[in-house]
Design a protein around this motif. Sequence first.
Motif, PDB file in Angstrom:
ATOM      1  N   GLU A   1      44.997  45.473  37.044  1.00 54.14           N
ATOM      2  CA  GLU A   1      45.454  46.181  38.234  1.00 54.14           C
ATOM      3  C   GLU A   1      46.896  46.659  38.119  1.00 54.14           C
ATOM      4  OE1 GLU A   1      45.774  41.695  39.074  1.00 54.14           O
ATOM      5  OE2 GLU A   1      44.353  43.090  38.155  1.00 54.14           O
TER       6      GLU A   1
ATOM      7  N   PHE B   1      47.030  50.435  37.585  1.00 53.54           N
ATOM      8  CA  PHE B   1      46.401  51.349  38.530  1.00 53.54           C
ATOM      9  C   PHE B   1      47.425  51.918  39.516  1.00 53.54           C
ATOM     10  CE2 PHE B   1      42.494  48.419  37.997  1.00 53.54           C
ATOM     11  CZ  PHE B   1      42.236  48.978  36.756  1.00 53.54           C
TER      12      PHE B   1
ATOM     13  N   ASP C   1      37.989  53.377  44.115  1.00 48.93           N
ATOM     14  CA  ASP C   1      39.340  52.870  43.863  1.00 48.93           C
ATOM     15  C   ASP C   1      39.234  51.706  42.874  1.00 48.93           C
ATOM     16  OD1 ASP C   1      41.857  51.574  43.956  1.00 48.93           O
ATOM     17  OD2 ASP C   1      42.219  52.336  45.962  1.00 48.93           O
TER      18      ASP C   1
ATOM     19  N   ARG D   1      41.169  49.377  42.170  1.00 50.26           N
ATOM     20  CA  ARG D   1      41.668  48.087  42.672  1.00 50.26           C
ATOM     21  C   ARG D   1      40.609  47.305  43.429  1.00 50.26           C
ATOM     22  NH1 ARG D   1      46.713  51.475  43.166  1.00 50.26           N
ATOM     23  NH2 ARG D   1      45.273  52.792  44.311  1.00 50.26           N
TER      24      ARG D   1
ATOM     25  N   GLN E   1      37.244  46.401  36.364  1.00 49.61           N
ATOM     26  CA  GLN E   1      38.654  46.758  36.227  1.00 49.61           C
ATOM     27  C   GLN E   1      39.078  46.748  34.759  1.00 49.61           C
ATOM     28  OE1 GLN E   1      40.996  44.132  38.664  1.00 49.61           O
ATOM     29  NE2 GLN E   1      40.721  45.371  40.504  1.00 49.61           N
TER      30      GLN E   1
END
Length: 583
Positions: free
Chosen positions: A392, A395, A436, A438, A445
């Motif tokens: 993350e 991102f 998204d 996240r 991810q």
Amino acid sequence: MREPVLELKGVTFTYPGADQPVLHNVSMRLVEGDFTAVIGSNGSGKSTLCKCFNGLIPHYYSGDFSGEAVICGLSSEGRSVAELSRHIGYVYQDFENQLVRPTVMDDVCFTPLNYGFADYKERGERALALTGLSELRNEFIWQLSGGQKHLLALAGALAMEPEILVIDEPVAQLDPQHARHIYEILRRLNVEYGKTIVVIEHHAEFIADYCRNVILMDNGSIRWQKPVREAMSSVDELLALGIYPPDVTQAAWMLQPGLRLGRLYPLNVGEGKACFIHRDKEVVPSVLFTNEVHLVEKEKEIVVQMKDVRLSYRTIHRTMNPVLNGIGLTLRRGESVALIGNNGAGKSSLMKLIAGMVRPTEGTVNVKGIKVNGLPPERLSGIVAYIFQNPEEMFIEDSVRKEIAYYLKARRLTDTEERVEQMLHAFRLSELAEQDARLLSGGQQRRVSLAIGAAIRPAVMLLDEPTANLDISTKQEMVKVLETLRGQVETVVIATHDMQLVAEWASRIIVMHQGRIIADGSKDEIFADGQLLQRAGLAQTPLMELSQMLGLPHICSSLEEFTQNVALQKEGPVHSGCCQTGA
């Protein structure tokens, strides 16, 4: 009869905006002195379940809650998280966020001091002694290794002297020796001090060795609560949910398909050895790769070259702290390289030197003929891609498609759209393209972060702990994703404690210890040397250990390889009755 210390009665909980409850009519009971593992696939509700124990749900996380939670005889209804935390300590998966003070002693005393306990210093000292951190009481938090920080988070929970301890992923990001050290402390707290221990755990070997009971979560409900041997022997049921029992247990299950119903299988290497052979045999030396293979590797193009590289950081006391000491290393095109070693060995620092993120104190680093020393990292962005341990952190956009395109557009590449589509397809992200990143699962991810790095078509891709915090099913998927990288970049380097990943994926293994490279070779060369692994804070996987115990012709890293070799042993078939052990 032991007294119950924790009960959930018909608990249902739905997060705001969710269509379905994440917990559905959950009832369970833990008694004093239990050591229980909570298992389940990603999204099954494990962490949400445990957040009901100390009142985080429903008092901190909002949502629709019904049912009752009773902790040490106290109903959570009408009681604050602070009040319930006197009875239950919680160590979260992101444990570093629990460390809030500058020094070890300040941090361990923080909670009891804020509760107004006059003996807060004594509580802190006792907690440090229990976790083996007493000698580090005056150290700054940032000077600690990952394993020491994890122990400090546990000490902070222990300083409140709770009856119950909940630990989410106790061994995530730890090398094998530090991981076992954590569990030995938990066992001592359980056996000697009577603490009730609950762990959320993906590593079945630790569950088998340390836990007494297992709770299986499935789609927001508790499917069952069983003694550990019975739980781990439910191989068919667990595999159907993407949950993997110990490799030894699976091997016995695979070799005896006709005896599966109601069978209790071995849980560890010692039991496995008795199960797979009738008698002890001499260990056959492992088959090593020939020099011819190494000569072929040496003929390949050099991608990274490091000569007498040293790296030191200046401490707060203005002294120099050495991190890397005289590293000499050559990486070639087509290699799949695993950097292994204990926490603090220097693996991440070595990769950051290659990526230009830090500058060597001495020596030179060359990547594709370019001297990296002091070169701005953006100058290397098309040559080296560094994938962080926490995906993350990479991102910045609001969709997967935009995340992959961002770096390409920043470099003003004309074929950006084409490359984005290629990466979405290669890393199986097409269906997630507009979501998204996240909000995706940990495994998803990780795939996005790899797609971002691979899109720029670097010569070298560096991955820091690519399987950290992933369940076993998702880890196995990561092996396939890493295979995809072979066709996208010239050389892939991973720093990891995941010995199973190393054994299945790496063509070359580099062992680091105290800032030096102490071994460099093939899987069979490295994993056959028990003293080397112990020195580096590592350990063979159970299948590797059993391979040597059973005298198999080479070290086996996969279940298929191991079971085939055992079945082909000339001494005869696997003993048909040796796995029926008592619960």
